[in-house]
Write a protein that holds these residues in place. Sequence first.
Motif, PDB file in Angstrom:
ATOM      1  N   SER A 262     -64.102  84.856  -1.563  1.00 50.81           N
ATOM      2  CA  SER A 262     -65.195  85.585  -0.924  1.00 50.81           C
ATOM      3  C   SER A 262     -66.262  85.995  -1.938  1.00 50.81           C
ATOM      4  N   VAL A 263     -65.852  86.236  -3.182  1.00 45.11           N
ATOM      5  CA  VAL A 263     -66.799  86.605  -4.232  1.00 45.11           C
ATOM      6  C   VAL A 263     -67.828  85.502  -4.438  1.00 45.11           C
ATOM      7  N   VAL A 264     -67.393  84.252  -4.373  1.00 48.68           N
ATOM      8  CA  VAL A 264     -68.322  83.122  -4.530  1.00 48.68           C
ATOM      9  C   VAL A 264     -69.382  83.170  -3.438  1.00 48.68           C
ATOM     10  N   LYS A 265     -68.967  83.367  -2.198  1.00 46.57           N
ATOM     11  CA  LYS A 265     -69.923  83.436  -1.090  1.00 46.57           C
ATOM     12  C   LYS A 265     -70.853  84.636  -1.243  1.00 46.57           C
ATOM     13  N   TYR A 266     -70.315  85.709  -1.762  1.00 46.13           N
ATOM     14  CA  TYR A 266     -71.108  86.912  -2.010  1.00 46.13           C
ATOM     15  C   TYR A 266     -72.250  86.610  -2.981  1.00 46.13           C
ATOM     16  N   PHE A 267     -71.946  85.920  -4.066  1.00 44.16           N
ATOM     17  CA  PHE A 267     -72.981  85.569  -5.038  1.00 44.16           C
ATOM     18  C   PHE A 267     -73.938  84.506  -4.492  1.00 44.16           C
ATOM     19  N   GLU A 268     -73.454  83.710  -3.562  1.00 43.49           N
ATOM     20  CA  GLU A 268     -74.322  82.709  -2.935  1.00 43.49           C
ATOM     21  C   GLU A 268     -75.272  83.337  -1.927  1.00 43.49           C
ATOM     22  N   GLY A 269     -75.013  84.600  -1.571  1.00 39.35           N
ATOM     23  CA  GLY A 269     -75.842  85.259  -0.568  1.00 39.35           C
ATOM     24  C   GLY A 269     -75.515  84.827   0.834  1.00 39.35           C
ATOM     25  N   LYS A 270     -74.336  84.223   1.018  1.00 39.95           N
ATOM     26  CA  LYS A 270     -73.920  83.748   2.333  1.00 39.95           C
ATOM     27  C   LYS A 270     -73.117  84.819   3.058  1.00 39.95           C
ATOM     28  N   ASN A 271     -73.009  84.653   4.383  1.00 43.17           N
ATOM     29  CA  ASN A 271     -72.133  85.530   5.141  1.00 43.17           C
ATOM     30  C   ASN A 271     -70.687  85.243   4.753  1.00 43.17           C
ATOM     31  N   VAL A 272     -69.940  86.298   4.504  1.00 42.27           N
ATOM     32  CA  VAL A 272     -68.528  86.139   4.189  1.00 42.27           C
ATOM     33  C   VAL A 272     -67.769  86.068   5.498  1.00 42.27           C
ATOM     34  N   ASP A 273     -67.155  84.914   5.762  1.00 42.52           N
ATOM     35  CA  ASP A 273     -66.524  84.705   7.065  1.00 42.52           C
ATOM     36  C   ASP A 273     -65.076  85.191   7.039  1.00 42.52           C
ATOM     37  N   GLY A 274     -64.246  84.576   7.822  1.00 33.81           N
ATOM     38  CA  GLY A 274     -62.839  84.971   7.857  1.00 33.81           C
ATOM     39  C   GLY A 274     -62.674  86.323   8.507  1.00 33.81           C
ATOM     40  N   LEU A 275     -61.980  87.217   7.851  1.00 28.33           N
ATOM     41  CA  LEU A 275     -61.679  88.512   8.452  1.00 28.33           C
ATOM     42  C   LEU A 275     -62.921  89.338   8.718  1.00 28.33           C
ATOM     43  N   PHE A 276     -64.045  89.017   8.052  1.00 29.39           N
ATOM     44  CA  PHE A 276     -65.275  89.757   8.299  1.00 29.39           C
ATOM     45  C   PHE A 276     -65.932  89.368   9.615  1.00 29.39           C
ATOM     46  N   GLY A 277     -65.446  88.299  10.214  1.00 27.15           N
ATOM     47  CA  GLY A 277     -65.948  87.901  11.523  1.00 27.15           C
ATOM     48  C   GLY A 277     -65.159  88.535  12.652  1.00 27.15           C
ATOM     49  N   GLU A 278     -64.159  89.354  12.305  1.00 28.19           N
ATOM     50  CA  GLU A 278     -63.308  89.992  13.289  1.00 28.19           C
ATOM     51  C   GLU A 278     -63.516  91.504  13.268  1.00 28.19           C
ATOM     52  N   ASP A 279     -63.041  92.163  14.304  1.00 30.89           N
ATOM     53  CA  ASP A 279     -63.141  93.619  14.333  1.00 30.89           C
ATOM     54  C   ASP A 279     -62.436  94.218  13.124  1.00 30.89           C
ATOM     55  N   CYS A 280     -63.082  95.177  12.484  1.00 29.21           N
ATOM     56  CA  CYS A 280     -62.526  95.807  11.286  1.00 29.21           C
ATOM     57  C   CYS A 280     -61.505  96.874  11.682  1.00 29.21           C
ATOM     58  N   LYS A 281     -60.323  96.778  11.097  1.00 28.10           N
ATOM     59  CA  LYS A 281     -59.261  97.749  11.350  1.00 28.10           C
ATOM     60  C   LYS A 281     -59.143  98.777  10.222  1.00 28.10           C
ATOM     61  N   THR A 282     -60.001  98.655   9.189  1.00 25.69           N
ATOM     62  CA  THR A 282     -59.917  99.552   8.040  1.00 25.69           C
ATOM     63  C   THR A 282     -59.882 101.029   8.426  1.00 25.69           C
ATOM     64  N   PRO A 283     -60.783 101.516   9.290  1.00 24.47           N
ATOM     65  CA  PRO A 283     -60.767 102.960   9.591  1.00 24.47           C
ATOM     66  C   PRO A 283     -59.514 103.438  10.300  1.00 24.47           C
ATOM     67  N   TYR A 284     -58.699 102.508  10.797  1.00 24.63           N
ATOM     68  CA  TYR A 284     -57.473 102.891  11.485  1.00 24.63           C
ATOM     69  C   TYR A 284     -56.291 103.076  10.536  1.00 24.63           C
ATOM     70  N   TYR A 285     -56.401 102.615   9.310  1.00 25.59           N
ATOM     71  CA  TYR A 285     -55.291 102.778   8.370  1.00 25.59           C
ATOM     72  C   TYR A 285     -55.741 103.305   6.997  1.00 25.59           C
ATOM     73  N   PHE A 286     -57.028 103.579   6.849  1.00 22.15           N
ATOM     74  CA  PHE A 286     -57.600 103.914   5.545  1.00 22.15           C
ATOM     75  C   PHE A 286     -58.405 105.201   5.667  1.00 22.15           C
ATOM     76  N   ALA A 287     -58.363 106.049   4.644  1.00 23.52           N
ATOM     77  CA  ALA A 287     -59.193 107.250   4.602  1.00 23.52           C
ATOM     78  C   ALA A 287     -59.703 107.442   3.184  1.00 23.52           C
ATOM     79  N   GLU A 288     -60.991 107.768   3.056  1.00 20.83           N
ATOM     80  CA  GLU A 288     -61.607 107.991   1.750  1.00 20.83           C
ATOM     81  C   GLU A 288     -62.094 109.429   1.658  1.00 20.83           C
ATOM     82  N   PHE A 289     -61.653 110.115   0.609  1.00 17.49           N
ATOM     83  CA  PHE A 289     -61.982 111.521   0.414  1.00 17.49           C
ATOM     84  C   PHE A 289     -62.947 111.691  -0.752  1.00 17.49           C
TER      85      PHE A 289
END
Length: 371
Positions: A262-289
Motif C-alpha cells: 500500500s505504501v507504493v500506491k501511496y507514493f504513486e498518489g493512487k487510491n489504496v484499494d483492498g480493505l480501504f474500499g470496504e467499511d472501516c471497522k477501526t472505530p469499533y475496536y480501536f480508541a485513541e487518547f
Amino acid sequence: MAQFKSSLEIKPNNFLPFASSYLKWHFNHYVLGKSFPVIAQFYTTHTCNFMCSHCNFWRTPRFEYIPLEKFKSIISELSEMGCCFVNFTGGEPMILPDIFERIKFVKSKIPFMHMVSNGSIINEEKAKKLNETRIDSISISVNGLKKTYDDIAQVPEAWDKAVNALRILKANTNGIALSMNSVIKSDIETINELYKLLDMSKEIGVDHKLQAIMQHPEFSDYRSKSKQLLFKPNFPLDEIKKFIKYAKKQKHVINSHYYLDSVVKYFEGKNVDGLFGEDCKTPYYFAEFQPNGSFNGCLTGTDWKETFDATKRPLREILESKEYKAHQKNLEKCRACTKSMQICIVEPRAFFPFRNFLKYTVLPIAGELYS
C-alpha cells in the motif's frame, strides 16, 4: 520467503489473552451489538525533546497529560471491557515523570503493551527499570544514518542516542521485543540509507518497522509542508518499489506485506484499494487518547476534532452512548488514513475483523509462499 509476522508483535505468552479478547470483540460486535476497544493508543504527551522535520508535535508543545489516578481508572475500565493491547506514543513518552509507574499499571491490567520512543533519554538505569515493568515491546525511531538523522531531528547526537538506546535495551532487558522504526521519504538519499538501516537493525539483533512519511492530520499548516517532503519533484518511485520488494524479503521487517504494498500506491498518489474500499471497522475496536484525556475511535478520521472526554464521564458510559455509536457509524466510510498511511491505523485494519486477517494477511502470504 514471506514471513508471518506482524507490527502488533504478539508473543506466544500473550497469544491466549489476546485471542480471548479478539473473540470477545467479535461476539460483542456481531451478537450483542457492542463494540469496545481491543486496542487503545495513548498520545502520552505532545512534548518532545527532538524537532524532527517530518513531525509537528514539537512545534506546538502542550505540557499536559492525563492525571495518574484518572489514567489508572481509564486503564481499569479498558481491562474490564476486554482491551488487550495498549500503545504509548507521543511526543516522547519517556519525558513523563511517572512513566514507569504508568507502564507497570498497564501491565497489571492489560495483556500486551508497546511503546514508541526516540531513545534519547534511555540509559542503562532506565533500561533496567523498563525491564522491571514487564513491558512487551519498544520501538526506537531511527530515520536515517548519522548526518541525515541529526539534521532531521535538529538535535546534536540524535542518531547516536537512538542507536545506543537500542544497544542498551538489547543488553539490559530480557524478553522485551525491540524494533527500529524508520520513515520512508521520497528522495534517493533516504531510500539508499534505509538499506543500511535494515542491515544495522539486523546486526543489533532487533526487528524493523517502516512508516511512510505522513501528512499529519492534527496540524493544518503541516499538511503542505509534509506534502512537499512526500511528493518531491522527480522522486524515485522505481527506487521505492525496489526497496519495498527488498524489505518484504527481510525476516526482521515486521510490517505486513499489505501495508508495504500500500505504501507504493501511496507514493504513486493512487487510491489504496483492498480493505480501504470496504467499511472501516477501526472505530469499533480501536480508541485513541490525547494527553488531556479526550479520545475517539480514530483521531485521523476526524482531524483530531470530534472527541469525547474520558476524564469527565465513565469510559463505558461514553462508548455505549448514542453519540459515540453515531461517531463510529460516521467513520465507516472514512478514508483519511489513505492520506497518512499511519502504521498504527493501517496495520490493525489488516487484522480486524477476522475476515480481514484471512483476506489481507493470511492469503497474501500463502500466495507468495506458493507462487
